[in-house]
Design a protein around this motif. Structure first.
Motif, PDB file in Angstrom:
ATOM      1  N   GLU A   1       1.076  -1.294   0.166  1.00  0.00           N
ATOM      2  CA  GLU A   1       0.065   0.091   0.041  1.00  0.00           C
ATOM      3  C   GLU A   1       0.846   1.309  -0.046  1.00  0.00           C
ATOM      4  OE1 GLU A   1      -2.458  -3.221   1.611  1.00  0.00           O
ATOM      5  OE2 GLU A   1      -0.390  -2.737   1.945  1.00  0.00           O
ATOM      6  N   TYR A   2       1.849   1.206   0.657  1.00  0.00           N
ATOM      7  CA  TYR A   2       2.977   2.371   0.604  1.00  0.00           C
ATOM      8  C   TYR A   2       3.617   2.615  -0.718  1.00  0.00           C
ATOM      9  CZ  TYR A   2       6.465   5.755   1.826  1.00  0.00           C
ATOM     10  OH  TYR A   2       7.324   6.616   1.945  1.00  0.00           O
ATOM     11  N   GLU A   3       3.757   1.385  -1.229  1.00  0.00           N
ATOM     12  CA  GLU A   3       4.504   1.525  -2.750  1.00  0.00           C
ATOM     13  C   GLU A   3       3.409   2.194  -3.754  1.00  0.00           C
ATOM     14  OE1 GLU A   3       5.623  -2.422  -3.982  1.00  0.00           O
ATOM     15  OE2 GLU A   3       7.450  -2.688  -2.385  1.00  0.00           O
ATOM     16  N   ASP A   4       2.028   1.627  -3.581  1.00  0.00           N
ATOM     17  CA  ASP A   4       1.073   2.387  -4.303  1.00  0.00           C
ATOM     18  C   ASP A   4       0.892   3.860  -4.025  1.00  0.00           C
ATOM     19  OD1 ASP A   4       0.980  -0.027  -5.399  1.00  0.00           O
ATOM     20  OD2 ASP A   4      -1.153  -0.643  -4.285  1.00  0.00           O
ATOM     21  N   TYR A   5       1.108   4.097  -2.870  1.00  0.00           N
ATOM     22  CA  TYR A   5       1.097   5.598  -2.359  1.00  0.00           C
ATOM     23  C   TYR A   5       2.091   6.337  -2.824  1.00  0.00           C
ATOM     24  CZ  TYR A   5       1.391   9.856   0.521  1.00  0.00           C
ATOM     25  OH  TYR A   5       1.112  11.181   1.078  1.00  0.00           O
ATOM     26  N   GLN A   6       3.452   5.804  -2.893  1.00  0.00           N
ATOM     27  CA  GLN A   6       4.531   6.697  -3.332  1.00  0.00           C
ATOM     28  C   GLN A   6       4.538   6.637  -4.887  1.00  0.00           C
ATOM     29  OE1 GLN A   6       7.737   3.933  -1.865  1.00  0.00           O
ATOM     30  NE2 GLN A   6       8.650   5.882  -1.232  1.00  0.00           N
ATOM     31  N   SER A   7       3.943   5.793  -5.456  1.00  0.00           N
ATOM     32  CA  SER A   7       3.754   5.844  -7.054  1.00  0.00           C
ATOM     33  C   SER A   7       2.675   6.878  -7.668  1.00  0.00           C
ATOM     34  CB  SER A   7       3.584   4.624  -7.810  1.00  0.00           C
ATOM     35  OG  SER A   7       2.429   3.970  -7.337  1.00  0.00           O
ATOM     36  N   SER A   8       1.488   6.949  -6.651  1.00  0.00           N
ATOM     37  CA  SER A   8       0.510   7.799  -6.944  1.00  0.00           C
ATOM     38  C   SER A   8      -0.270   8.188  -5.712  1.00  0.00           C
ATOM     39  CB  SER A   8      -0.664   7.002  -7.789  1.00  0.00           C
ATOM     40  OG  SER A   8      -1.693   7.712  -7.889  1.00  0.00           O
TER      41      SER A   8
ATOM     42  N   ARG B   1      -5.758  10.634  -2.670  1.00  0.00           N
ATOM     43  CA  ARG B   1      -6.480  10.406  -1.507  1.00  0.00           C
ATOM     44  C   ARG B   1      -6.831   8.936  -1.179  1.00  0.00           C
ATOM     45  NH1 ARG B   1     -10.981  15.368  -0.669  1.00  0.00           N
ATOM     46  NH2 ARG B   1      -9.324  17.072  -0.874  1.00  0.00           N
ATOM     47  N   ALA B   2      -7.463   8.362  -2.107  1.00  0.00           N
ATOM     48  CA  ALA B   2      -7.614   6.943  -2.095  1.00  0.00           C
ATOM     49  C   ALA B   2      -6.444   6.034  -1.674  1.00  0.00           C
ATOM     50  CB  ALA B   2      -8.235   6.202  -3.534  1.00  0.00           C
ATOM     51  N   ALA B   3      -5.219   6.349  -2.359  1.00  0.00           N
ATOM     52  CA  ALA B   3      -4.148   5.672  -1.949  1.00  0.00           C
ATOM     53  C   ALA B   3      -3.590   5.988  -0.684  1.00  0.00           C
ATOM     54  CB  ALA B   3      -2.857   5.751  -3.028  1.00  0.00           C
TER      55      ALA B   3
END
Length: 824
Positions: free
Chosen positions: A70-77, A80-82
């Motif tokens: 989930e943190y990798e997804d947040y870093q890439s994008s 608010r959802a991430a």
């Protein structure tokens, strides 16, 4: 390459707070709806200021969150959802390990409101963590993972373990909450696309995997298997489906898990989950290895030519090799890298690092490392630094290549390092197959004690005496066949079966497979008739054996095992042996069945069955199903050897050789060799030819090597070929050399093939190139064998111990040894 995320927090015992955390976390994970509700029009907008602050706070308080998908997804994008997905998952996974401050609680409440997350509080009492210290308001962690939405249910809840039984959630929840010892809470997470592609997007698949892998988890956590308890639940969560586990020791005392253990569990899970991808990687490794061997061979051959001609282009290597050669001349003892003193090892290491500068060698090393790192990425976030070639433990053989190259004039040895192990023999099983039981309590002596179709009558005994011969009766196969025929026509199923064997082997009659099948079929029918009339454990064993091997009928393993287990439960030793062999060969067998198999095998061994004694000796020697115990191994090997088991004699010879007692090894090898064991014949020939610790006997060595070679032993064939080619201690015979090399090469012996292809090369160059090419052809091989067919769930530490012990006993890492390949 896909990856796995694995974390393993735990709760310490002894405080109300610990119990509260367990109660609280377990029920939270059980009741939250698993969905962060965001308005669709805002989900893709950049993360809010408060969200970003919360992310930073979570990363500061819980650094391990950086490894989450989930943190990798947040870093890439960073939407608010991430951000919401990461915050929710981070809280879920880490709320058990610490309690936030009041400021953090306030920030969490405001953050959840601002991000639109309206799901229930993770602690079950209002928003945030306000109810954290009130155990009465917290539900159990077990209930959480079992009942929360998106937990795939197996029955009334989602909790499962390896028993397959229906679990009572309330009882388990109470047991975990009040457990006096450490409780580990592993979390295993995959990306959605990987889970779907590999079939790990449902609870049943995870249950199957974890049920089989649980013994390795228990071992790594230092919890005895009988004390190990585990439960799990699969959560079909968004982009990252995951599994929550609860693990602990029933006695509350056992258990310890460090970072190395966590890494080992993660590695094992990754290798099993991603076995399809790993199989493809290993296939590529094989291709690259073949190319690497070719290139390495060319490099080493060219270096040899340059050294012999005085045109070596690397002056530093030439200087170091000269120094090494001179110092080796004055070195006593074994001239192998592992036996050299530190100053000489340093010279060898420097030469290795010089060789690594060659573009061909460095390129091959880089290719090997690329594949290794690709495998590591499946379960590691950070890759270790690459080591210089001289420090890479997997390639220690290259150092012996250097030592051998410094001894260019000493190349008259017959045996290469590869011959210290025996090739697996296709079709062989656990020594002598107990197809026909000797006279004993299970077989009726008189017709009045059992149906007449299965009788150990006087005529049947006489027929067996003629078949095998004894002190009073000379062997006479024709007489045996005549008496068996009379017995068979009178309805004796035992004689029918023996006639089938005689027609298969052509013993006393002309070989006839149709006749053999007909007599076997009649024997099976007779055994089944007898069993229906009067059940008998020996008859049940005979039926099971014939069904298991497809003798006189179509092979039916399922039905065979039913008959064999029925007989084994009644203590028929041969049936116990068969059931033990089959169970231990099945990696998916439940732990309780491995235990039962060892009990069966032990009872059969104690009853005097030599093949069971030998098999039990191997179990104690190799460890695994039982604790490794070399004393017990020697005891059981000795008992089997006393009963004439040639494989046990050979095993004792290998153990004595490892114990540096060649005289005793020779005695055991000789006894086994006299019984026709080709491996013992080869080892005996090698001992006599080398004269290491025993009197040298070239004539005797050639005799035993020839007997082994004539049975198809490729290493004996290769040794004879080199003996006749070099003319060492015997007359040179080029024609015989070609004959034996050809036979060995036809079995895939690469060294024999090389000699055949270079018979006309100059002797010194030929001998040097042969030795060095052999070494270079092996030094870059990947140590771990690729997965095949089924899944082997043996942890890496155990594999390493077994491998080191086998190497010490003279085996290759992948050697399965000849007789009991299945009993591992």
């Amino acid at each position: 390459m896909p990856r796995i995320i694995f974390k393993c927090p735990y709760i310490k015992p002894g405080t109300e707070r610990a119990a509260a955390h367990l109660n609280n976390y377990v029920r939270y994970v059980a009741t939250r709806d698993g969905t962060d509700l965001l308005k669709p029009d805002k989900a893709s907008q950049p993360a809010t200021k408060k969200q970003r602050a919360m992310v930073e706070r979570l990363l500061r308080d819980f650094p391990m969150c950086r490894g989450m998908f989930e943190y990798e997804d947040y870093q890439s994008s960073p939407t608010r959802a991430a951000a919401s997905e990461f915050i929710t998952r981070a809280l879920e996974d880490n709320v058990i390990t610490g309690v936030p401050t009041q400021a953090q609680r306030s920030g969490l409440r405001g953050e959840r409101r601002s991000s639109g997350m309206d799901e229930p509080s993770p602690l079950g009492g209002g928003e945030g963590y306000e109810a954290c210290d009130d155990a009465a308001k917290r539900e159990n962690y077990v209930s959480y993972i079992a009942q929360r939405p998106r937990a795939e249910r197996i029955g009334v809840h989602g909790l499962f373990n390896g028993t397959g039984d229906a679990l009572v959630l309330s009882r388990i929840a109470e047991e975990v909450a009040n457990h006096p010892g450490n409780v580990w809470l592993p979390i295993i997470s995959l990306r959605r696309e990987d889970a779907a592609r590999l079939g790990y997007d449902n609870a049943r698949q995870w249950q199957a995997l974890l049920s089989t892998y649980a013994p390795q988890i228990a071992d790594t956590m230092n919890i005895p298997w009988e004390q190990f308890r585990w439960y799990a639940s699969y959560h079909d969560e968004g982009a990252h489906p995951h599994v929550h586990m609860v693990c602990y020791s029933a006695d509350g005392r056992s258990g310890f898990l460090d970072k190395e253990g966590i890494a080992r569990i993660k590695s094992g899970l990754a290798k099993n989950i991603f076995r399809q991808e790993l199989t493809e990687i290993y296939r590529q490794q094989t291709q690259r290895r073949d190319e690497l061997v070719r290139q390495s061979g060319e490099v080493m051959k060219e270096l040899i030519r340059q050294m012999l001609s005085g045109t070596l282009e690397n002056p530093r290597i030439e200087q170091l090799m000269g120094e090494l050669a001179q110092r080796l001349k004055s070195t006593s003892g074994r001239k192998q890298y592992g036996y050299l003193k530190a100053p000489l090892k340093a010279v060898v290491d420097e030469i290795v690092d010089e060789l690594a500068k060659d573009t061909h060698v460095s390129s091959a090393y880089d290719l090997w490392y690329q594949l290794r790192e690709e495998v590591l990425r499946t379960y590691r976030n950070d890759l270790p630094d690459r080591l210089p070639l001289s420090r890479q433990t997997e390639f220690k053989r290259i150092k012996n290549v250097v030592v051998e190259a410094a001894r260019l004039g000493e190349h008259t040895e017959v045996f290469t390092p590869a011959d210290t192990q025996e090739p697996p023999q296709a079709g062989e099983n656990a020594g002598p197959e107990p197809e026909v039981e000797s006279e004993g309590s299970d077989v009726p002596e008189e017709a009045s004690e059992a149906p007449p179709a299965v009788v150990w009558s006087d005529r049947y005994k006489q027929a067996r005496s003629f078949l095998y011969g004894d002190d009073e009766t000379p062997q006479d196969h024709e007489q045996a066949c005549r008496l068996f025929m009379e017995e068979a026509l009178d309805g004796n199923a035992l004689a029918m079966h023996d006639l089938g064997r005689m027609f298969v082997d052509g013993t006393g009659v002309e070989a006839d497979t149709e006749q053999a099948h007909a007599w076997y079929a009649k024997a099976l029918s007779a055994f089944q008739t007898v069993e229906r009339q009067r059940p008998n454990r020996y008859v049940e064993y005979r039926i099971g054996w014939m069904l298991l091997h497809g003798v006189g009928t179509e092979q039916d393993e399922s039905a065979a095992l039913e008959w064999l287990e029925k007989s084994a439960e009644l203590k028929n030793t041969y049936a116990e042996y068969q059931m033990a062999k089959h169970t231990l060969a099945n990696p998916s067998a439940k732990r309780e069945r491995t235990r039962q198999a060892v009990d069966w095998l032990t009872h059969a061994a104690e009853a005097g069955l030599d093949c069971a004694q030998y098999a039990l000796g191997k179990l104690y020697r190799d460890g695994g199903p039982v604790a490794q115990d070399m004393t017990q191994a020697v005891i059981w090997f000795s008992q089997a050897a006393e009963r004439g088991n040639q494989y046990a004699m050979y095993a004792l010879g290998k153990l004595r050789l490892e114990a540096d007692d060649p005289a005793a090894a020779r005695r055991w090898f000789r006894q086994s060799a006299d019984l026709g064991n080709q491996f013992a014949q080869y080892q005996l020939g090698k001992l006599l030819l080398c004269g290491d610790g025993v009197a040298k006997d070239t004539a005797g060595a050639v005799r035993w090597l020839t007997e082994s070679a004539e049975q198809g032993n490729q290493y004996a064939q290769y040794a004879l070929g080199k003996l006749y080619l070099l003319g060492k201690d015997i007359s040179q015979d080029r024609e015989s050399a070609v004959r034996w090399f050809t036979l060995a090469a036809e079995q895939g012996n690469e060294y024999a093939r090389y000699f055949l292809d270079h018979m006309n090369d100059s002797p010194s160059l030929f001998a040097s190139a042969t030795r060095l090419l052999h070494h270079m052809g092996r030094i870059f091989q990947e140590q771990a064998p690729p997965p095949s067919g089924g899944i082997s769930f043996v942890d890496s530490k155990l594999r390493r111990k077994i491998r080191e012990k086998k190497i010490a006993m003279g085996h290759k890492p992948d050697d399965h040894e000849e007789p009991v390949q299945q009993l591992r």
